[in-house]
Design a protein around this motif. Structure first.
Motif: not given
Length: 418
Positions: A326, A330, A364-369, A371-372
């Motif tokens: 992550i 970011v 940004k999408v990579h980081a969000r996914l 984290k999930e």
């Protein structure tokens, strides 16, 4: 320099200094690629804490001189103690030239190890007679009977026949109380069972990829590993030790090697990218045979890059790995890509700016996914889509008719589905 690999000439060998030994299973039956051999190197280092090492078969994919020379070279360089080998079903051809006898016994301080060849799914008469001879010795109070292919057990069907096992039982029967453990390899996993009232240990995690072997023994539940056997008082005990993915750091400590490896990985990945791009161009022109060739070349270059990278990689434990990616994602979209997009704008470089802005949106999408996905057990996203035009990534509930970054049509999205 002392030879690590021991070529056994005599049927019974006395090792009064040995009170512990490490066991490694199946290091090379799937091939001697760098990725697999890194695990074997880690197992050798871990086993080096014991007085000796026993490899319970499948040292090589097939018994030719080239493979034996390769594995022996690795073992001699990295091994920390004397290494004894048991013949597996892949260890054919010139096995005796490199390792000597196929049936032999090691009389150690407090225990004995009887090595039996059952690589052809049968126990040889020579080995069965040796079991009787060793167990009859007054000085032998506990023994490990080691062989490659499992005997019939409660977990897997991949075993010698009941008839063959009965021959082994007959050989140790009069001295059954002396048999502390039955030990084998062959299976790319591990389990512990009770067979004929004797602890039965199967280990095959010393290099080959771990496999599902039954509904109760899944690959996801087993790590690469080796086994430590050691004397605790008058009793021979054992414990499994996992081989972490960050094992064997020896070569990446050399600054010159580390720098060259990094440069080589970059070169291989650049070749991988170039070949994939050309394959795309060929595919669009209907030249499928050319596209297939370049896709194969690209995959080959990726495998090369993976091998070089594996030598210098120090990954976290798998259960902790997702979250380690992550910060990089970011940092890319908050600093590197934004800075470069602004710089490209000032330098009148619209294509460079567009590439960085498109990647920024995707990161940004990579980081969000990621984290999930940090909680891997509860991660529920089944389908992920990638726009092949700009690389933007979407999940199933976020797919539009067109890519929100570049406008690429949905019909071209590449789907990754569970």
């Amino acid at each position: 320099m002392k030879n690590r690999i021991q070529r056994v000439e005599e049927a019974i060998k006395y090792l009064p200094h040995v009170r512990s030994f490490g066991v490694i299973g199946n290091p090379g039956c799937e091939g001697l690629g760098t990725y697999n051999m890194k695990v074997y190197a880690g197992a050798l280092e871990e086993s080096g804490q014991a007085d000796m090492t026993l490899i319970v078969g499948d040292l090589v994919p097939t018994g030719t001189k080239a493979y034996y020379e390769t594995i022996c070279g690795i073992t001699e360089t990295i091994g920390k103690n004397d290494v004894y080998v048991l013949r597996g079903n892949h260890d054919t051809g010139e096995y005796q030239k490199y390792f000597g006898r196929q049936n032999y016994a090691l009389i150690c301080n407090g225990f004995a190890i009887v090595v039996l060849d059952n690589a052809m799914r049968c126990f040889e008469e020579e080995g069965l007679l040796l079991v009787k001879k060793v167990l009859a010795l007054e000085e032998v109070r506990q023994a490990v009977l080691a062989f490659h292919i499992p005997v019939p057990n409660h977990f897997i069907q991949n075993a010698v026949s009941e008839e063959e096992f009965s021959k082994l039982q007959a050989s140790y029967g009069p001295w059954k109380e002396k048999v502390a453990y039955l030990l084998c390899g062959h299976v790319h996993s591990c389990f512990v069972d009770q067979v004929d009232g004797i602890p039965f240990i199967c280990t095959g995690g010393g290099g080959a990829m771990i496999e599902d072997v039954s509904e109760s023994i899944r690959a996801c539940d087993v790590n690469h590993h080796m086994i430590h056997f050691f004397m605790e008082g008058e009793k021979l005990c054992y414990q499994f030790t996992d081989i972490p993915e960050a094992c064997y750091a020896g070569e990446r400590k050399n600054p010159v090697i580390k720098e060259r490896l990094e440069e080589t990985v970059k070169g291989e990945l650049m070749a991988h990218l170039k070949y994939l791009m050309f394959a795309d161009r060929a595919r669009r022109r209907g030249m499928d045979k050319i596209a297939n060739l370049f896709e194969a070349l690209a995959d080959s270059e990726y495998r090369h890059a993976r091998n070089f990278y594996s030598v210098m990689e120090r990954p976290a434990a798998f259960s902790e790995s997702v979250e380690t990616f992550i910060p990089g994602e970011v940092f890319e979209y908050e600093h590197i890509y934004k800075t470069m997009a602004d710089y490209a704008k000032g330098e009148n470089a619209p294509l460079t700016r567009q590439a960085y802005e498109g990647a920024l949106a995707a990161e940004k999408v990579h980081a969000r996914l990621l984290k999930e996905a940090g909680d891997m057990e509860s991660f529920q996203i089944d389908s992920v889509y990638v726009c092949p035009i700009c690389g933007y990534l979407m999940t199933g509930d976020g797919v539009k008719e067109r890519c929100p970054v570049c406008g690429g049509p949905a019909r071209q999205f590449k789907e990754f589905k569970d």
